[in-house]
Design a protein around this motif. Structure first.
Motif, mmCIF file in Angstrom:
data_model
loop_
_atom_site.group_PDB
_atom_site.id
_atom_site.type_symbol
_atom_site.label_atom_id
_atom_site.label_comp_id
_atom_site.label_asym_id
_atom_site.label_seq_id
_atom_site.Cartn_x
_atom_site.Cartn_y
_atom_site.Cartn_z
ATOM 1 N N ALA A 34 0.838 -1.206 0.000
ATOM 2 C CA ALA A 34 0.000 0.000 0.000
ATOM 3 C C ALA A 34 0.873 1.258 0.000
ATOM 4 O O ALA A 34 0.602 2.234 -0.704
ATOM 5 N N TRP A 35 1.960 1.231 0.793
ATOM 6 C CA TRP A 35 2.912 2.350 0.762
ATOM 7 C C TRP A 35 3.430 2.566 -0.664
ATOM 8 O O TRP A 35 3.492 3.698 -1.160
ATOM 9 N N SER A 36 3.809 1.475 -1.323
ATOM 10 C CA SER A 36 4.445 1.588 -2.642
ATOM 11 C C SER A 36 3.469 2.092 -3.697
ATOM 12 O O SER A 36 3.838 2.905 -4.557
ATOM 13 N N VAL A 37 2.234 1.626 -3.644
ATOM 14 C CA VAL A 37 1.220 2.095 -4.598
ATOM 15 C C VAL A 37 0.947 3.592 -4.380
ATOM 16 O O VAL A 37 0.882 4.373 -5.341
ATOM 17 N N LEU A 104 9.144 3.116 1.418
ATOM 18 C CA LEU A 104 9.317 4.521 1.816
ATOM 19 C C LEU A 104 9.954 5.372 0.726
ATOM 20 O O LEU A 104 10.462 6.463 0.987
ATOM 21 N N THR A 105 9.883 4.906 -0.504
ATOM 22 C CA THR A 105 10.380 5.708 -1.629
ATOM 23 C C THR A 105 9.617 7.033 -1.662
ATOM 24 O O THR A 105 8.395 7.048 -1.755
ATOM 25 N N PRO A 106 10.315 8.159 -1.592
ATOM 26 C CA PRO A 106 9.601 9.446 -1.639
ATOM 27 C C PRO A 106 8.977 9.678 -3.021
ATOM 28 O O PRO A 106 9.587 9.333 -4.044
ATOM 29 N N ARG A 201 15.951 6.563 1.298
ATOM 30 C CA ARG A 201 14.680 6.068 1.854
ATOM 31 C C ARG A 201 13.998 5.067 0.923
ATOM 32 O O ARG A 201 13.040 4.405 1.323
ATOM 33 N N ALA A 202 14.482 4.944 -0.302
ATOM 34 C CA ALA A 202 13.928 3.951 -1.233
ATOM 35 C C ALA A 202 14.584 2.587 -1.046
ATOM 36 O O ALA A 202 14.453 1.716 -1.896
ATOM 37 N N ALA A 203 15.256 2.391 0.075
ATOM 38 C CA ALA A 203 15.931 1.114 0.348
ATOM 39 C C ALA A 203 14.943 -0.047 0.300
ATOM 40 O O ALA A 203 13.769 0.108 0.639
ATOM 41 N N LYS A 204 15.448 -1.206 -0.098
ATOM 42 C CA LYS A 204 14.590 -2.387 -0.211
ATOM 43 C C LYS A 204 14.490 -3.106 1.129
ATOM 44 O O LYS A 204 15.497 -3.324 1.805
ATOM 45 N N VAL A 205 13.281 -3.477 1.502
ATOM 46 C CA VAL A 205 13.063 -4.276 2.704
ATOM 47 C C VAL A 205 13.238 -5.739 2.323
ATOM 48 O O VAL A 205 12.438 -6.288 1.558
ATOM 49 N N GLN A 217 11.929 5.302 10.453
ATOM 50 C CA GLN A 217 11.875 6.461 9.558
ATOM 51 C C GLN A 217 10.469 7.001 9.356
ATOM 52 O O GLN A 217 10.301 8.101 8.853
ATOM 53 N N VAL A 218 9.459 6.228 9.701
ATOM 54 C CA VAL A 218 8.099 6.615 9.320
ATOM 55 C C VAL A 218 7.642 7.948 9.911
ATOM 56 O O VAL A 218 7.135 8.786 9.170
ATOM 57 N N PRO A 219 7.830 8.228 11.203
ATOM 58 C CA PRO A 219 7.294 9.500 11.719
ATOM 59 C C PRO A 219 7.862 10.714 10.989
ATOM 60 O O PRO A 219 7.118 11.594 10.565
#
Ligand code: C5P
Length: 225
Positions: A34-37, A104-106, A201-205, A217-219
């Motif tokens: 959902a974050w990525s979409v 978390l890709t901006p 921040r676009a690092a892969k999980v 990093q989320v907040p």
């Protein structure tokens, strides 16, 4: 220029050790996919297709915005993107292929990729410099060579393409050839790949540590959006 996003989300996530497909693992209460979409849509992509693991459509539909299309992925990333690309149809000028595993890709990275395509690039990838000394080792783990790091880059997603160029490159890729990203597919077809600035921040999980780092990093990220 119209753009469709293809999110590769059909991986199992075995390295994360989760009890569900990796793309459904929550980060600050929201599944990675959902974050990525949302990143793609916030960055200017018009519509999104998500490739999902077999049998998981309902679970994915429940956590994604209405209008996002779902298609069964394959057993490899290459097969999943092939399926997503076919489902994306031929209506858009550009395709952005993104890993669900980069939550978390901006949106600014998406915007940079779209701008490079609009300026005429046929293929564009976000990249970051390599900051560590980088070496080659033999089968015993003994260093045999050191690679000059100045020209090296780490490649992220979303990767953007002229849609017809990417479709033709996948069609030309022999069955059974598996590549780790889509830029490699167009390079195999002889298409030059240009770069824009990526973002840490676009690092892969991939492993549990990556998810812990992302949670931290989320907040700050939400405040910056
Ligand atoms: O395995 P890797 O980390 O390279 O996966 C990158 C992305 O490709 C992930 O978002 C994963 O869900 C996706 N993938 C896929 N289909 C597969 C394997 C991986 O869509 N069969």
């Amino acid at each position: 220029m119209s753009a469709v996003g293809v999110v590769a989300a059909a991986g199992s996530g075995s390295r994360l050790g989760a009890d569900r497909p990796k793309a459904l693992v929550p980060l600050a209460g929201r599944p990675l996919v959902a974050w990525s979409v949302l990143t793609l849509l916030d960055g200017g992509v018009d519509e999104v297709v998500v490739t999902v693991p077999a049998g998981e459509r309902d679970a994915f539909a429940a956590v994604l915005p209405a209008g996002v299309r779902l298609v069964d992925g394959g057993t490899t990333r290459t097969a999943s993107v092939r399926a997503g690309l076919a489902a994306a149809g031929d209506g858009a000028d550009a395709v952005l292929v993104h890993d669900a595993a980069r939550p978390l890709t901006p949106p600014a990275v998406v915007t940079r990729v779209l701008a490079a395509l609009a300026a005429g690039a046929r293929a564009v990838v976000p990249v970051l410099p390599v900051v560590d000394t980088t070496v080659v080792v033999d089968a015993d783990g003994v260093v045999t060579d050191a690679v000059p790091r100045a020209p090296l880059r780490r490649v992220q997603t979303p990767q953007g393409f002229d849609r017809a160029t990417l479709v033709a490159a996948y069609a030309a890729l022999a069955d059974g050839v598996e590549l780790t990203d889509d830029a490699a597919v167009v390079r195999a077809a002889g298409v030059p790949v240009t770069t824009v600035a990526g973002d840490e921040r676009a690092a892969k999980v991939t492993v549990p540590h990556d998810l812990h780092l992302a949670e931290l990093q989320v907040p700050g990220l939400q405040a910056a959006r």
